[in-house]
Design a protein around this motif. Sequence first.
Motif, short mmCIF file in Angstrom:
data_model
loop_
_atom_site.label_atom_id
_atom_site.label_comp_id
_atom_site.label_asym_id
_atom_site.label_seq_id
_atom_site.Cartn_x
_atom_site.Cartn_y
_atom_site.Cartn_z
N SER A 37 0.84 -1.19 0.00
CA SER A 37 0.00 0.00 0.00
C SER A 37 0.88 1.25 0.00
O SER A 37 2.08 1.19 0.27
N ARG A 38 0.28 2.37 -0.29
CA ARG A 38 1.05 3.63 -0.28
C ARG A 38 1.63 3.88 1.10
O ARG A 38 2.77 4.36 1.22
N SER A 39 0.85 3.57 2.13
CA SER A 39 1.34 3.81 3.49
C SER A 39 2.51 2.90 3.83
O SER A 39 3.47 3.34 4.47
N LEU A 40 2.46 1.63 3.38
CA LEU A 40 3.57 0.72 3.64
C LEU A 40 4.80 1.15 2.85
O LEU A 40 5.92 1.13 3.38
N ALA A 41 4.60 1.55 1.60
CA ALA A 41 5.73 2.02 0.79
C ALA A 41 6.38 3.25 1.43
O ALA A 41 7.60 3.37 1.48
N ARG A 42 5.54 4.16 1.94
CA ARG A 42 6.09 5.35 2.61
C ARG A 42 6.87 4.94 3.86
O ARG A 42 7.94 5.48 4.14
N ARG A 43 6.30 3.97 4.60
CA ARG A 43 6.99 3.50 5.81
C ARG A 43 8.35 2.92 5.46
O ARG A 43 9.34 3.14 6.17
N MET A 44 8.43 2.16 4.37
CA MET A 44 9.69 1.56 3.97
C MET A 44 10.68 2.62 3.51
O MET A 44 11.87 2.55 3.83
N ARG A 45 10.20 3.61 2.81
CA ARG A 45 11.11 4.67 2.34
C ARG A 45 11.68 5.49 3.49
O ARG A 45 12.79 6.02 3.39
N ARG A 46 10.92 5.59 4.57
CA ARG A 46 11.44 6.32 5.74
C ARG A 46 12.54 5.53 6.43
O ARG A 46 13.32 6.09 7.21
N ALA A 47 12.59 4.23 6.17
CA ALA A 47 13.58 3.34 6.78
C ALA A 47 13.47 3.40 8.30
O ALA A 47 12.38 3.32 8.84
N GLY A 48 14.59 3.51 9.00
CA GLY A 48 14.54 3.53 10.45
C GLY A 48 14.38 2.16 11.06
O GLY A 48 13.98 2.03 12.22
N TYR A 49 14.67 1.12 10.28
CA TYR A 49 14.62 -0.25 10.79
C TYR A 49 15.68 -1.06 10.07
O TYR A 49 16.22 -0.64 9.04
N ARG A 50 15.98 -2.24 10.60
CA ARG A 50 16.97 -3.12 10.00
C ARG A 50 16.35 -4.50 9.78
O ARG A 50 15.50 -4.92 10.56
N VAL A 51 16.77 -5.17 8.72
CA VAL A 51 16.29 -6.52 8.46
C VAL A 51 17.47 -7.49 8.42
O VAL A 51 18.60 -7.10 8.11
N SER A 52 17.19 -8.73 8.76
CA SER A 52 18.23 -9.77 8.73
C SER A 52 17.58 -11.11 8.47
O SER A 52 16.36 -11.27 8.60
N LEU A 53 18.39 -12.05 8.07
CA LEU A 53 17.92 -13.41 7.77
C LEU A 53 18.62 -14.40 8.69
O LEU A 53 19.85 -14.43 8.77
N ASP A 54 17.81 -15.16 9.42
CA ASP A 54 18.33 -16.26 10.25
C ASP A 54 19.29 -15.82 11.35
O ASP A 54 20.18 -16.58 11.74
N THR A 55 19.12 -14.61 11.87
CA THR A 55 19.98 -14.20 12.98
C THR A 55 19.36 -14.53 14.34
O THR A 55 20.07 -14.53 15.35
N ASP A 56 18.04 -14.80 14.36
CA ASP A 56 17.39 -15.13 15.64
C ASP A 56 16.14 -15.96 15.35
O ASP A 56 15.01 -15.54 15.64
N PHE A 57 16.34 -17.16 14.80
CA PHE A 57 15.21 -18.01 14.45
C PHE A 57 14.36 -18.32 15.67
O PHE A 57 13.13 -18.21 15.64
#
Length: 218
Positions: A53-73
């Motif tokens: 959604s536009r709101s989710l896309a805006r949230r992603m563009r603002r960043a302010g978070y980090r993503v990772s894979l398999d660091t804390d399953f």
Amino acid sequence: MESEEEFALSPQLLLSAYAAGVFPMAEHRDDPEVFWVDPRRRGIIPLEGFHASRSLARRMRRAGYRVSLDTDFTGVLDACADRPDTWISAEIRAQYIALHRLGHAHSLEVRTEDGALAGGVYGVTLGAAFFGESMFSRVRDGSKLALAHLVDHLRRCGFVLFDAQFITAHLASLGAIEITRADYRMRLAAALNKEAEITALPLCDDPQSVVQRMTQTS
């Protein structure tokens, strides 16, 4: 007569079940019994049709978070079970941790800038199929961010099927659709005949790039 040990839940039995189109659940967290589910109508997330959604896309563009894979399953698994009613029993928890150690169960973590676990999703991989099991949010849009980054990563790594099990309003808003059991089985067979590896590429941690790719494919 088969012995009880031959029917005991194990990583190998779980993988065979996923390959056959069924998945396990428990009635509640303290239930020692596990039952198998084979929905007549199956939810999937089309990897080329994820809707941000536009709101989710805006949230992603603002960043302010980090993503990772398999660091804390285990952290993601336990966060998914941290609710009043859960089908993730102690036995199921143990078996998915075992699957993770074997390289067949994976988690995607969303963290705040200070490192706190804010959202996530976990599931099982087999062939070019990803079987989503559960997700959670501790902040607004935490699970949506996790799904957006996971769909992008799966697509880049060559996966062709994202099994969401059941449709919810939350998943439908992100582009999930419901298909028949027969259609699902055909898609599953095709996915199992392909090879994909979730670790084939590093996880893209740039939300701007993920949004741009989603816009191009949705």
